[in-house]
Scaffold this motif. Structure first.
Motif, PDB file in Angstrom:
ATOM      1  N   LEU A 106      47.265 -60.832  12.821  1.00  0.00           N
ATOM      2  CA  LEU A 106      48.323 -61.607  13.457  1.00  0.00           C
ATOM      3  C   LEU A 106      47.975 -62.034  14.881  1.00  0.00           C
ATOM      4  CD1 LEU A 106      51.062 -62.673  12.594  1.00  0.00           C
ATOM      5  CD2 LEU A 106      52.123 -60.627  13.553  1.00  0.00           C
ATOM      6  N   VAL A 107      47.254 -61.196  15.621  1.00  0.00           N
ATOM      7  CA  VAL A 107      46.847 -61.580  16.978  1.00  0.00           C
ATOM      8  C   VAL A 107      46.046 -62.873  16.947  1.00  0.00           C
ATOM      9  CG1 VAL A 107      45.375 -60.926  18.920  1.00  0.00           C
ATOM     10  CG2 VAL A 107      46.902 -59.242  17.917  1.00  0.00           C
ATOM     11  N   SER A 108      45.045 -62.929  16.087  1.00  0.00           N
ATOM     12  CA  SER A 108      44.191 -64.110  16.006  1.00  0.00           C
ATOM     13  C   SER A 108      44.905 -65.285  15.355  1.00  0.00           C
ATOM     14  CB  SER A 108      42.922 -63.771  15.220  1.00  0.00           C
ATOM     15  OG  SER A 108      42.213 -62.725  15.840  1.00  0.00           O
ATOM     16  N   ILE A 109      45.724 -65.005  14.354  1.00  0.00           N
ATOM     17  CA  ILE A 109      46.460 -66.075  13.666  1.00  0.00           C
ATOM     18  C   ILE A 109      47.365 -66.812  14.641  1.00  0.00           C
ATOM     19  CG2 ILE A 109      48.275 -66.497  11.975  1.00  0.00           C
ATOM     20  CD1 ILE A 109      47.007 -64.183  10.314  1.00  0.00           C
ATOM     21  N   ARG A 110      48.100 -66.048  15.449  1.00  0.00           N
ATOM     22  CA  ARG A 110      48.998 -66.687  16.418  1.00  0.00           C
ATOM     23  C   ARG A 110      48.202 -67.461  17.476  1.00  0.00           C
ATOM     24  NH1 ARG A 110      53.975 -63.770  16.584  1.00  0.00           N
ATOM     25  NH2 ARG A 110      54.769 -63.758  14.440  1.00  0.00           N
ATOM     26  N   ALA A 111      47.042 -66.926  17.867  1.00  0.00           N
ATOM     27  CA  ALA A 111      46.211 -67.629  18.845  1.00  0.00           C
ATOM     28  C   ALA A 111      45.735 -68.965  18.278  1.00  0.00           C
ATOM     29  CB  ALA A 111      45.024 -66.766  19.252  1.00  0.00           C
ATOM     30  N   ALA A 112      45.325 -68.974  17.012  1.00  0.00           N
ATOM     31  CA  ALA A 112      44.889 -70.222  16.381  1.00  0.00           C
ATOM     32  C   ALA A 112      46.052 -71.196  16.249  1.00  0.00           C
ATOM     33  CB  ALA A 112      44.287 -69.923  15.006  1.00  0.00           C
ATOM     34  N   ARG A 113      47.203 -70.699  15.856  1.00  0.00           N
ATOM     35  CA  ARG A 113      48.387 -71.558  15.733  1.00  0.00           C
ATOM     36  C   ARG A 113      48.747 -72.194  17.061  1.00  0.00           C
ATOM     37  NH1 ARG A 113      53.954 -68.568  15.661  1.00  0.00           N
ATOM     38  NH2 ARG A 113      53.249 -68.461  17.844  1.00  0.00           N
ATOM     39  N   ASP A 114      48.830 -71.374  18.094  1.00  0.00           N
ATOM     40  CA  ASP A 114      49.229 -71.888  19.408  1.00  0.00           C
ATOM     41  C   ASP A 114      48.207 -72.871  19.955  1.00  0.00           C
ATOM     42  OD1 ASP A 114      51.416 -70.263  19.163  1.00  0.00           O
ATOM     43  OD2 ASP A 114      50.693 -68.713  20.540  1.00  0.00           O
ATOM     44  N   SER A 115      46.927 -72.613  19.704  1.00  0.00           N
ATOM     45  CA  SER A 115      45.893 -73.543  20.132  1.00  0.00           C
ATOM     46  C   SER A 115      46.053 -74.884  19.432  1.00  0.00           C
ATOM     47  CB  SER A 115      44.509 -72.962  19.846  1.00  0.00           C
ATOM     48  OG  SER A 115      43.491 -73.888  20.143  1.00  0.00           O
ATOM     49  N   GLY A 116      46.332 -74.836  18.134  1.00  0.00           N
ATOM     50  CA  GLY A 116      46.537 -76.072  17.398  1.00  0.00           C
ATOM     51  C   GLY A 116      47.732 -76.857  17.901  1.00  0.00           C
ATOM     52  N   LEU A 117      48.836 -76.167  18.138  1.00  0.00           N
ATOM     53  CA  LEU A 117      50.036 -76.850  18.628  1.00  0.00           C
ATOM     54  C   LEU A 117      49.796 -77.454  20.007  1.00  0.00           C
ATOM     55  CD1 LEU A 117      52.797 -74.327  17.468  1.00  0.00           C
ATOM     56  CD2 LEU A 117      52.253 -76.561  16.472  1.00  0.00           C
ATOM     57  N   ALA A 118      49.108 -76.710  20.869  1.00  0.00           N
ATOM     58  CA  ALA A 118      48.849 -77.201  22.222  1.00  0.00           C
ATOM     59  C   ALA A 118      47.959 -78.440  22.213  1.00  0.00           C
ATOM     60  CB  ALA A 118      48.202 -76.100  23.061  1.00  0.00           C
ATOM     61  N   ALA A 119      47.026 -78.488  21.246  1.00  0.00           N
ATOM     62  CA  ALA A 119      46.103 -79.610  21.169  1.00  0.00           C
ATOM     63  C   ALA A 119      46.604 -80.740  20.282  1.00  0.00           C
ATOM     64  CB  ALA A 119      44.746 -79.113  20.648  1.00  0.00           C
ATOM     65  N   GLY A 120      47.793 -80.577  19.722  1.00  0.00           N
ATOM     66  CA  GLY A 120      48.314 -81.575  18.800  1.00  0.00           C
ATOM     67  C   GLY A 120      47.607 -81.556  17.461  1.00  0.00           C
ATOM     68  N   ASP A 121      46.953 -80.447  17.139  1.00  0.00           N
ATOM     69  CA  ASP A 121      46.214 -80.290  15.888  1.00  0.00           C
ATOM     70  C   ASP A 121      47.108 -79.596  14.873  1.00  0.00           C
ATOM     71  OD1 ASP A 121      44.390 -79.855  13.857  1.00  0.00           O
ATOM     72  OD2 ASP A 121      42.802 -79.105  15.171  1.00  0.00           O
ATOM     73  N   ARG A 122      47.988 -80.382  14.250  1.00  0.00           N
ATOM     74  CA  ARG A 122      48.979 -79.801  13.345  1.00  0.00           C
ATOM     75  C   ARG A 122      48.313 -79.233  12.091  1.00  0.00           C
ATOM     76  NH1 ARG A 122      54.209 -81.946  14.022  1.00  0.00           N
ATOM     77  NH2 ARG A 122      54.834 -80.530  12.337  1.00  0.00           N
ATOM     78  N   ARG A 123      47.178 -79.768  11.693  1.00  0.00           N
ATOM     79  CA  ARG A 123      46.478 -79.222  10.531  1.00  0.00           C
ATOM     80  C   ARG A 123      46.069 -77.774  10.793  1.00  0.00           C
ATOM     81  NH1 ARG A 123      43.265 -82.652   6.910  1.00  0.00           N
ATOM     82  NH2 ARG A 123      43.439 -84.160   8.583  1.00  0.00           N
ATOM     83  N   LEU A 124      45.496 -77.519  11.962  1.00  0.00           N
ATOM     84  CA  LEU A 124      45.099 -76.163  12.336  1.00  0.00           C
ATOM     85  C   LEU A 124      46.321 -75.256  12.415  1.00  0.00           C
ATOM     86  CD1 LEU A 124      43.197 -73.972  13.391  1.00  0.00           C
ATOM     87  CD2 LEU A 124      43.390 -74.999  15.670  1.00  0.00           C
ATOM     88  N   ALA A 125      47.406 -75.735  13.024  1.00  0.00           N
ATOM     89  CA  ALA A 125      48.623 -74.930  13.140  1.00  0.00           C
ATOM     90  C   ALA A 125      49.175 -74.575  11.767  1.00  0.00           C
ATOM     91  CB  ALA A 125      49.668 -75.677  13.958  1.00  0.00           C
ATOM     92  N   GLY A 126      49.154 -75.531  10.844  1.00  0.00           N
ATOM     93  CA  GLY A 126      49.672 -75.270   9.506  1.00  0.00           C
ATOM     94  C   GLY A 126      48.847 -74.261   8.748  1.00  0.00           C
ATOM     95  N   ILE A 127      47.523 -74.356   8.857  1.00  0.00           N
ATOM     96  CA  ILE A 127      46.657 -73.388   8.178  1.00  0.00           C
ATOM     97  C   ILE A 127      46.886 -71.989   8.740  1.00  0.00           C
ATOM     98  CG2 ILE A 127      44.255 -72.705   7.801  1.00  0.00           C
ATOM     99  CD1 ILE A 127      43.554 -75.701   7.757  1.00  0.00           C
ATOM    100  N   ALA A 128      47.005 -71.889  10.075  1.00  0.00           N
ATOM    101  CA  ALA A 128      47.261 -70.589  10.688  1.00  0.00           C
ATOM    102  C   ALA A 128      48.583 -70.014  10.200  1.00  0.00           C
ATOM    103  CB  ALA A 128      47.268 -70.720  12.209  1.00  0.00           C
ATOM    104  N   ARG A 129      49.605 -70.841  10.084  1.00  0.00           N
ATOM    105  CA  ARG A 129      50.897 -70.342   9.582  1.00  0.00           C
ATOM    106  C   ARG A 129      50.767 -69.851   8.141  1.00  0.00           C
ATOM    107  NH1 ARG A 129      54.826 -72.557  13.506  1.00  0.00           N
ATOM    108  NH2 ARG A 129      54.218 -74.671  14.072  1.00  0.00           N
ATOM    109  N   PHE A 130      49.984 -70.558   7.340  1.00  0.00           N
ATOM    110  CA  PHE A 130      49.776 -70.105   5.957  1.00  0.00           C
ATOM    111  C   PHE A 130      49.180 -68.706   5.960  1.00  0.00           C
ATOM    112  CE2 PHE A 130      47.108 -69.383   2.275  1.00  0.00           C
ATOM    113  CZ  PHE A 130      47.904 -69.770   1.216  1.00  0.00           C
TER     114      PHE A 130
END
Length: 496
Positions: A106-130
Motif C-alpha cells: 500500500l505504501v508504494s501503491i499510494r505513491a504511484a497513484r499520487d504521482s500519476g494524479l499529480a502528473a495528470g497520468d490517469r492511466r497510472l493512477a487507475g492501475i495503482a488503484r486496481f
C-alpha cells in the motif's frame, strides 16, 4: 502499523515470500542497499508494485489456500503440517500480512497513484488503484477485519481494524469505481511502458476492474443475498470478455484480457513462483478431490494441464490424487507421490515464464453463472458454464443446471488461485467431509499460549505476529479464536 511494517523493504519482503520462511533479518545494515535509488517516479514505483503483487498472489498464501481446498495435498515438511493438519500459525504469516501495507504494497501503491494524479497520468493512477483493491481485498478475504482506513496516516500509530463487510469492501468498490473513471479519462494518454500486464491497454484494465468488482460482490453473497448477487451480475456485464483460444491455450485459461502475472526465467529472481517451488522441492502432490472430479467428468485437457500422470501401465491408475485422511490420522499419506503439480505436454504452465492467471474470463463467466443461478434468472447460468466447458473441449450440459454444477465448474477452473478458498467458504463445495478432521495436534503461539488445531478447514488466517507486537488493536490468537468465521458465519465446523 508503521512501527511493524514500514521497516521492511520491498526486497526483504519478496525474499521472505520466495523462500517460504517465517522470519528474516532487518536493520539498516541488512535491508538497505547502498546502491538503491533514493527517489523514484510513479511509473518506476509501479514496477515494484507489480512484482510484489505477482509474488504475493503465487507464493505461500496461494500454496496453502490450494491445500486448504485440497486442490493439492501437503506430503512433506511445512506443507504436510499446513496442508494436511491445518497447523498454520501467526508466525507463518507475519511477512505476508506486512507486505500488504509496506514497500511494494500500500505504501508504494499510494505513491504511484499520487504521482500519476499529480502528473495528470490517469492511466497510472487507475492501475495503482486496481492494485490497491486487489491487494487489500485479498487480504480482507483471508484475515477478515484488517487495518485500512487509518493505515499510512502519520497521526495514527496503531490503526484500528476496519470491518470487512461494512467498511472495507464498500471502500474498495469505490476505489475500483475511481480506477474505472481513470481509465475512461486516459484513453488518449501515452502508453504506459512499465505496465507489464496489459501494456497500457485501458480497455483491458477497465474490464479487469469490473471483474474484480464482481468478485468482491460475491464475497458478500452470504451477508447481503440478492443485492450482492445482482450487483455481481451487473458488474460481469462489463468484465473480462476475451475468450481463451481453443485447445491447449484454453486449457491454461490464457485469454488476452485475463489479468496474469509476468515472469522471466531466473530461479529465485523473476521466474514463476509456483515453478520456483516445484523446481526446488516436491512437498505437495495432487489433491484427491480435484483429481476425482476431473476423472469423473473426463476433463482430460485440464488433467494434463494441472498434473503429471503416474508412470504406470494401468490406465485406471494413471490419475490418482492423494487424500489427506491418512496423514490426519497419523498414518502414511494414502498415495504419496501419486501426482506432481505441473504440466504434461507442450503447454507452458510448468515453465519459469508461465503467466499465472489471477483474474480471468473463466472466473467472470462463472461468477455470472452463480449469480444467475442464485437469482433464478436467465438460463440459471447454463450458457456461461457451457462457454467455459467449450474452452476446454468438454461437451455442454443440459438444462436445467444446478448450483452444484456451477460450483463444480468454478472449483475446477480456480486451480492454484487464492479465490478458490473464498469460494469454498461461501459454498462448502466440494463436500470434503471427515477427511478434514485434524488429528488433535496443538497449535503453539509466539509469545505463549496454545489451542487445539481447528476441527474443520480454517476460515481465516491468524494476524501476523509482527503486527500484533506493535498494534494493541490486534487480538491475541488464543483469546480471539482462530478467525474461522467469514463475515456472518460463526460456526467453525460449518462445512464439515
Amino acid at each position: 502499523m508503521k512501527a511493524s511494517i514500514l521497516r521492511f523493504t520491498g526486497l526483504a519482503a519478496l525474499t521472505l515470500s520466495a523462500a517460504g520462511c517465517s522470519g528474516f533479518l532487518t536493520g539498516p545494515k541488512l535491508t538497505e542497499s547502498p546502491n538503491a535509488a533514493t527517489s523514484a517516479n510513479g511509473r518506476q514505483i509501479l514496477v515494484g508494485v507489480q512484482a510484489a503483487a505477482f509474488l504475493w498472489q503465487q507464493s505461500d498464501i496461494a500454496r496453502n489456500m490450494s491445500m486448504m481446498v485440497q486442490h493439492l495435498t501437503g506430503t512433506n515438511n511445512q506443507q504436510l503440517d499446513r496442508g494436511s493438519r491445518y497447523l498454520y500459525t501467526e508466525s507463518d504469516v507475519s511477512g505476508f500480512f506486512n507486505q500488504v501495507y509496506s514497500f511494494g504494497g500500500l505504501v508504494s501503491i499510494r505513491a504511484a497513484r499520487d504521482s500519476g494524479l499529480a502528473a495528470g497520468d490517469r492511466r497510472l493512477a487507475g492501475i495503482a488503484r486496481f492494485y490497491e483493491a486487489l491487494m487489500v481485498g485479498t487480504a480482507a478475504s483471508l484475515w477478515g477485519d484488517i487495518p485500512y482506513s487509518e493505515t499510512l496516516n502519520p497521526q495514527v500509530a496503531t490503526p484500528k481494524l476496519d470491518n470487512q463487510v461494512t467498511e472495507i469492501y464498500p471502500r474498495l468498490q469505490a476505489v475500483l469505481d475511481s480506477a474505472i473513471a481513470d481509465f475512461a479519462a486516459s484513453s488518449s494518454a501515452p502508453l504506459l511502458a512499465e505496465d507489464v500486464v496489459f501494456n497500457g491497454n485501458v480497455d483491458r484494465w477497465r474490464r479487469a476492474a469490473w471483474s474484480l468488482k464482481a468478485r468482491y460482490w460475491m464475497h458478500l453473497g452470504e451477508v447481503q443475498g440478492t443485492t450482492a448477487y445482482q450487483n455481481a451480475l451487473a458488474a460481469t456485464a462489463n468484465g473480462i470478455n476475451e475468450v481463451p483460444a481453443a485447445g491447449d491455450a484454453g486449457a491454461d485459461m490464457q485469454g488476452a484480457g485475463d489479468f496474469r502475472t509476468v515472469h522471466g526465467t531466473t530461479q529465485d529472481v523473476d521466474a514463476n513462483v509456483w515453478w520456483q517451488f516445484i523446481n526446488s522441492r516436491q512437498d505437495m502432490t495432487a489433491g484427491a478431490p480435484l483429481v476425482n472430479i476431473l476423472v469423473a467428468r473426463n476433463d482430460t485437457v485440464r488433467l494434463r494441464r494441472y498434473f503429471i500422470p503416474r508412470n504406470v501401465t494401468d490406465p485406471a491408475l494413471r490419475w490418482r490424487g492423494d487424500s489427506i485422511g491418512g496423514a490426519l490420522r497419523g498414518a502414511t499419506v494414502s498415495n504419496p507421490g501419486a501426482n506432481s503439480i505441473g504440466q504434461f505436454g507442450t503447454t507452458a504452465s510448468r515453465t519459469a515464464a508461465f503467466r499465472q492467471p489471477i483474474l480471468t474470463w473463466a472466473e467472470t463467466q462463472l461468477i455470472r453463472a452463480e449469480a444467475e443461478n442464485r437469482l433464478g434468472v436467465d438460463d440459471l447460468g447454463l450458457g456461461e458454464v457451457n462457454a467455459v466447458r467449450a474452452s476446454v473441449r468438454l461437451s455442454p450440459l443440459s438444462a436445467p443446471i444446478t448450483l452444484a454444477q456451477v460450483q463444480e465448474e468454478k472449483y475446477v477452473a480456480m486451480y492454484q488461485n487464492i479465490e478458490a478458498f473464498n469460494d469454498y467458504k461461501r459454498n462448502c463445495f466440494p463436500a470434503l467431509g471427515t477427511s478434514t478432521t485434524p488429528s488433535g495436534a496443538t497449535v503453539l503461539f509466539v509469545g505463549g499460549g496454545s489451542r487445539p488445531s481447528p476441527t474443520a478447514i480454517p476460515r481465516r488466517l491468524f494476524y501476523g505476529f509482527g503486527e500484533r507486537q506493535t498494534n494493541p488493536n490486534i487480538p491475541r490468537p488464543n483469546t480471539a479464536g482462530n478467525r474461522v468465521s467469514d463475515g456472518n458465519r460463526n460456526d467453525p465446523n460449518a462445512c464439515t
